[in-house]
Design a protein around this motif. Sequence first.
Motif, PDB file in Angstrom:
ATOM      1  N   GLY A 186     -10.306  23.641  40.649  1.00  0.00           N
ATOM      2  CA  GLY A 186     -10.857  23.709  39.303  1.00  0.00           C
ATOM      3  C   GLY A 186     -12.376  23.666  39.334  1.00  0.00           C
ATOM      4  O   GLY A 186     -12.973  22.977  40.163  1.00  0.00           O
ATOM      5  N   LEU A 231      -6.599  23.352  34.772  1.00  0.00           N
ATOM      6  CA  LEU A 231      -7.841  24.105  34.959  1.00  0.00           C
ATOM      7  C   LEU A 231      -7.732  25.015  36.174  1.00  0.00           C
ATOM      8  O   LEU A 231      -8.111  26.199  36.124  1.00  0.00           O
ATOM      9  CB  LEU A 231      -9.005  23.131  35.126  1.00  0.00           C
ATOM     10  CG  LEU A 231     -10.412  23.751  35.063  1.00  0.00           C
ATOM     11  CD1 LEU A 231     -10.759  24.124  33.638  1.00  0.00           C
ATOM     12  CD2 LEU A 231     -11.441  22.771  35.614  1.00  0.00           C
ATOM     13  N   ALA A 232      -7.205  24.477  37.273  1.00  0.00           N
ATOM     14  CA  ALA A 232      -7.080  25.262  38.504  1.00  0.00           C
ATOM     15  C   ALA A 232      -6.116  26.427  38.328  1.00  0.00           C
ATOM     16  O   ALA A 232      -6.360  27.532  38.832  1.00  0.00           O
ATOM     17  CB  ALA A 232      -6.630  24.365  39.652  1.00  0.00           C
ATOM     18  N   LEU A 284     -11.328  15.202  34.676  1.00  0.00           N
ATOM     19  CA  LEU A 284     -10.528  16.003  35.611  1.00  0.00           C
ATOM     20  C   LEU A 284      -9.940  15.177  36.752  1.00  0.00           C
ATOM     21  O   LEU A 284      -9.160  15.708  37.548  1.00  0.00           O
ATOM     22  CB  LEU A 284     -11.373  17.148  36.174  1.00  0.00           C
ATOM     23  CG  LEU A 284     -11.758  18.219  35.151  1.00  0.00           C
ATOM     24  CD1 LEU A 284     -12.735  19.213  35.750  1.00  0.00           C
ATOM     25  CD2 LEU A 284     -10.528  18.942  34.623  1.00  0.00           C
ATOM     26  N   ILE A 295     -11.247  19.825  42.636  1.00  0.00           N
ATOM     27  CA  ILE A 295     -12.334  19.993  41.671  1.00  0.00           C
ATOM     28  C   ILE A 295     -13.582  20.405  42.438  1.00  0.00           C
ATOM     29  O   ILE A 295     -13.927  19.783  43.451  1.00  0.00           O
ATOM     30  CB  ILE A 295     -12.627  18.681  40.908  1.00  0.00           C
ATOM     31  CG1 ILE A 295     -11.360  18.124  40.257  1.00  0.00           C
ATOM     32  CG2 ILE A 295     -13.719  18.901  39.856  1.00  0.00           C
ATOM     33  CD1 ILE A 295     -11.500  16.685  39.803  1.00  0.00           C
ATOM     34  N   ALA A 308      -6.685  18.558  35.912  1.00  0.00           N
ATOM     35  CA  ALA A 308      -7.263  19.357  37.000  1.00  0.00           C
ATOM     36  C   ALA A 308      -6.337  20.512  37.359  1.00  0.00           C
ATOM     37  O   ALA A 308      -6.797  21.634  37.620  1.00  0.00           O
ATOM     38  CB  ALA A 308      -7.512  18.479  38.219  1.00  0.00           C
ATOM     39  N   ALA A 339     -10.847  28.360  31.956  1.00  0.00           N
ATOM     40  CA  ALA A 339     -10.544  28.142  33.368  1.00  0.00           C
ATOM     41  C   ALA A 339     -11.689  27.463  34.108  1.00  0.00           C
ATOM     42  O   ALA A 339     -11.688  27.413  35.333  1.00  0.00           O
ATOM     43  CB  ALA A 339     -10.220  29.481  34.028  1.00  0.00           C
TER      44      ALA A 339
END
Length: 398
Positions: free
Chosen positions: A321, A369-370, A360, A296, A366, A343
């Motif tokens: 992320g 998102l990544a 996250l 993150i 997480a 994203a």
Amino acid sequence: MANSLGLTLYGMSARRETVAAPEPAPPRPAGRLIWLHAPQADDARSMAELARRLLHEDGHPVLLTCGVPVAPIPGVIIQPPPPDTQPDARAFLDHWKPDIALMAEGELRPALLLEARARQVPLLMVDGRAPHFQRERAGWYPGLVRSSLACFQYVLVRDEAAARAFRKAGATPTQIKLSGRMEEGSAALRCTEAERAALARVISTRPVWLAVGLPPAEEDAVIAAHHAALRLAHRLLLIIVPQDPSRAGELARRMEEAEGWAVARRAADQEPDAETAVYIADTASENGLWYRLAPITFLGGSLYGSGCLTDPLQAAALGSGIIHGPRPGAYGAVFGRLGAARAARLVASANDMAEALGDLLSPDRAARLAQAAWSVASDGVDVTDRVLELIRRTLGED
């Protein structure tokens, strides 16, 4: 055609203000010269990546012109474009003698295009969005858009909406190719694998998040978010890359004294042991290492600063992320793409940041998102491959 009414009126629209004489251009390199033109910074990113690949894969010298300043690219000649008048176009082409020219986005420079076509320079439009003249030369010039578009062998467009815009302006169906967006210059930042492996062993299974390019105005927000997240994950490690490395000592003392946290500093050759709550990475040019270690990343400058200070795609390309604020700085278009792909997480306050971070800390969230961010960062590689193939075929190098 050069004496058409449209071109005549267009020539009369050129500014007549007195400007300083341009600096002499560097010598033309030997060999086949590929000329790339990018109107704006967003276009320059994809053209810079194309330039790097042409230079490294084909060995051709590359000239990149852009209407805004562009960061140096090793081995690539970067110049401002000439004013779009017939005398300036002739002087530019007399000097550089390009073997092929690629224009990005849709900006039309009629004097330059018509002069290049008269010299039989192959012309390609890439990453097309919509045809238009330079903003300062906007106006109605009879037939000039159509005759400018006729100079291009191919018009490669991003999407169907762009294809419609070029067709409406006069490009023919045989010219237009739906290709998609070209790759941007967001190659993964490097790091020393031995360093990464050593730090990964030290950190072990601890959850990690990163605040990169952190300005003083956002320190309180990051500290508050870390406080809140520690209630959910007491072993959480925060890595801070300060905007100004000289603040590292003051920041470390503040967090040790006011927050009671154990703080380690990279510049002091300290490691983030099991008791370390914050690791300050106050050394230069190691973001590639931190993105690999932190799933993150908060992008500094985007919340309360003057705008995001680091390229979001660099974090995305390495699977970190992204959390960011509402101030994109120079990366508005990139954040738009990340947002459309879900994203990245947009936060508007310190409380929002703490909430997003807490959410996250769930590894699956997480990771989603990544993955979405990585897809945005890697988008366009196939398109750039096709552009390279088209250049080679046009030059007879297939």
